[in-house]
Design an enzyme around this catalytic site. Sequence first.
Site, PDB file in Angstrom:
ATOM      1  N   LYS A  20       0.840  -1.204   0.000  1.00  0.00           N
ATOM      2  CA  LYS A  20       0.000   0.000   0.000  1.00  0.00           C
ATOM      3  C   LYS A  20       0.877   1.257   0.000  1.00  0.00           C
ATOM      4  CE  LYS A  20      -3.790  -2.334   2.500  1.00  0.00           C
ATOM      5  NZ  LYS A  20      -4.757  -2.216   3.617  1.00  0.00           N
ATOM      6  N   TYR A  60     -12.019  -2.707  -3.677  1.00  0.00           N
ATOM      7  CA  TYR A  60     -12.606  -2.903  -2.342  1.00  0.00           C
ATOM      8  C   TYR A  60     -14.137  -2.916  -2.376  1.00  0.00           C
ATOM      9  CZ  TYR A  60      -8.131  -2.462   0.176  1.00  0.00           C
ATOM     10  OH  TYR A  60      -6.857  -2.671   0.696  1.00  0.00           O
ATOM     11  N   ASN A 123      -1.890  -0.338   7.516  1.00  0.00           N
ATOM     12  CA  ASN A 123      -1.351  -1.698   7.722  1.00  0.00           C
ATOM     13  C   ASN A 123      -0.515  -2.207   6.537  1.00  0.00           C
ATOM     14  OD1 ASN A 123      -3.456  -2.286   6.002  1.00  0.00           O
ATOM     15  ND2 ASN A 123      -4.516  -3.682   7.393  1.00  0.00           N
ATOM     16  N   HIS A 126      -1.710  -5.566   1.364  1.00  0.00           N
ATOM     17  CA  HIS A 126      -2.969  -6.267   1.091  1.00  0.00           C
ATOM     18  C   HIS A 126      -2.661  -7.684   0.630  1.00  0.00           C
ATOM     19  CE1 HIS A 126      -6.881  -7.283  -0.704  1.00  0.00           C
ATOM     20  NE2 HIS A 126      -6.167  -7.780  -1.699  1.00  0.00           N
ATOM     21  N   GLU A 137      -9.135 -10.381  -8.171  1.00  0.00           N
ATOM     22  CA  GLU A 137      -8.193  -9.273  -7.991  1.00  0.00           C
ATOM     23  C   GLU A 137      -7.089  -9.290  -9.058  1.00  0.00           C
ATOM     24  OE1 GLU A 137      -9.060  -8.997  -3.177  1.00  0.00           O
ATOM     25  OE2 GLU A 137      -7.104  -9.708  -3.844  1.00  0.00           O
TER      26      GLU A 137
HETATM   27  P1  GDP Z   1      -7.685  -7.243   5.012  1.00  0.00           P
HETATM   28  O1  GDP Z   1      -8.234  -8.232   4.042  1.00  0.00           O
HETATM   29  O2  GDP Z   1      -6.910  -7.875   6.135  1.00  0.00           O
HETATM   30  O3  GDP Z   1      -6.880  -6.152   4.347  1.00  0.00           O
HETATM   31  O4  GDP Z   1      -8.932  -6.519   5.729  1.00  0.00           O
HETATM   32  P2  GDP Z   1     -10.371  -6.083   5.128  1.00  0.00           P
HETATM   33  O5  GDP Z   1     -10.578  -6.662   3.765  1.00  0.00           O
HETATM   34  O6  GDP Z   1     -11.384  -6.387   6.164  1.00  0.00           O
HETATM   35  O7  GDP Z   1     -10.240  -4.497   5.028  1.00  0.00           O
HETATM   36  C1  GDP Z   1      -9.478  -3.900   3.998  1.00  0.00           C
HETATM   37  C2  GDP Z   1      -8.630  -2.820   4.607  1.00  0.00           C
HETATM   38  O8  GDP Z   1      -9.478  -1.791   5.123  1.00  0.00           O
HETATM   39  C3  GDP Z   1      -7.772  -3.243   5.819  1.00  0.00           C
HETATM   40  O9  GDP Z   1      -6.532  -3.795   5.429  1.00  0.00           O
HETATM   41  C4  GDP Z   1      -7.607  -1.955   6.565  1.00  0.00           C
HETATM   42  O10 GDP Z   1      -6.531  -1.175   6.039  1.00  0.00           O
HETATM   43  C5  GDP Z   1      -8.914  -1.224   6.296  1.00  0.00           C
HETATM   44  N1  GDP Z   1      -9.862  -1.420   7.408  1.00  0.00           N
HETATM   45  C6  GDP Z   1     -10.503  -2.569   7.742  1.00  0.00           C
HETATM   46  N2  GDP Z   1     -11.316  -2.386   8.796  1.00  0.00           N
HETATM   47  C7  GDP Z   1     -11.192  -1.078   9.132  1.00  0.00           C
HETATM   48  C8  GDP Z   1     -11.790  -0.262  10.151  1.00  0.00           C
HETATM   49  O11 GDP Z   1     -12.595  -0.717  10.960  1.00  0.00           O
HETATM   50  N3  GDP Z   1     -11.416   1.053  10.162  1.00  0.00           N
HETATM   51  C9  GDP Z   1     -10.526   1.575   9.260  1.00  0.00           C
HETATM   52  N4  GDP Z   1     -10.208   2.873   9.356  1.00  0.00           N
HETATM   53  N5  GDP Z   1      -9.955   0.834   8.315  1.00  0.00           N
HETATM   54  C10 GDP Z   1     -10.272  -0.473   8.228  1.00  0.00           C
HETATM   55 MG    MG Z   2      -9.651  -8.052   2.558  1.00  0.00          MG
END
Ligand code: GDP
Ligand code: MG
Length: 160
Positions: A20, A60, A123, A126, A137
């Site tokens: 990222k 996303y 974080n 991805h 993707e």
């Molecule tokens: P991943 O698959 O581990 O990346 O997680 P997800 O698919 O659930 O979410 C995508 C990305 O959105 C995550 O890597 C985080 O950077 C962000 N994200 C997820 N949940 C939250 C949240 O509750 N708050 C915020 N600010 N960002 C979030």
């Molecule tokens: Mg994800």
Amino acid sequence: SRFTTEVMAGNQERTFIMIKPDGVQRGLVGDIIQRFEKRGYKLVAMKFKQFDEAHLKQHYIDLADKPFYPKLCKFMSSGPVVPMVWEGKDVVKMGRAMLGATNPLQSNPGTIRGDFCIDLGRNICHGSDSVDSANKEIALWFDKTELASWSMCTGDNVYE
Ligand code: GDP
Ligand code: MG
């Protein structure tokens, strides 16, 4: 033989991993790529480029109803990223394990997120969460012609 074909097919699973904008800014590109290389996975495709918000909204799309979706897509399009395709045995599941938990405060030390970051919204990387997501993707981020077809000379020493 039939056995060889099955083993080969098992080693050809693919996942989509992306560094990222925060990972790029923090100079972690080399370290993250090195972890996948050293593990024995095969790099199939890679770019270094800034993408527009519409593209990230598509990436996303499953999170479209989440409150953080607009902020997330905006941040992800704020600078260059490193989208990649990695190939190998169980690479989707292992890729997620190497990244660590979504929330870095819950990521174990030794994982990419557990070693390099603190906040959920920063974080740094991805990784696809399933083979199905990976296929979607990879198709979104890469043209078929951008996927390299090559065999690693280390193959016989990575797989039995
Ligand atoms: P991943 O698959 O581990 O990346 O997680 P997800 O698919 O659930 O979410 C995508 C990305 O959105 C995550 O890597 C985080 O950077 C962000 N994200 C997820 N949940 C939250 C949240 O509750 N708050 C915020 N600010 N960002 C979030
Ligand atoms: Mg994800």
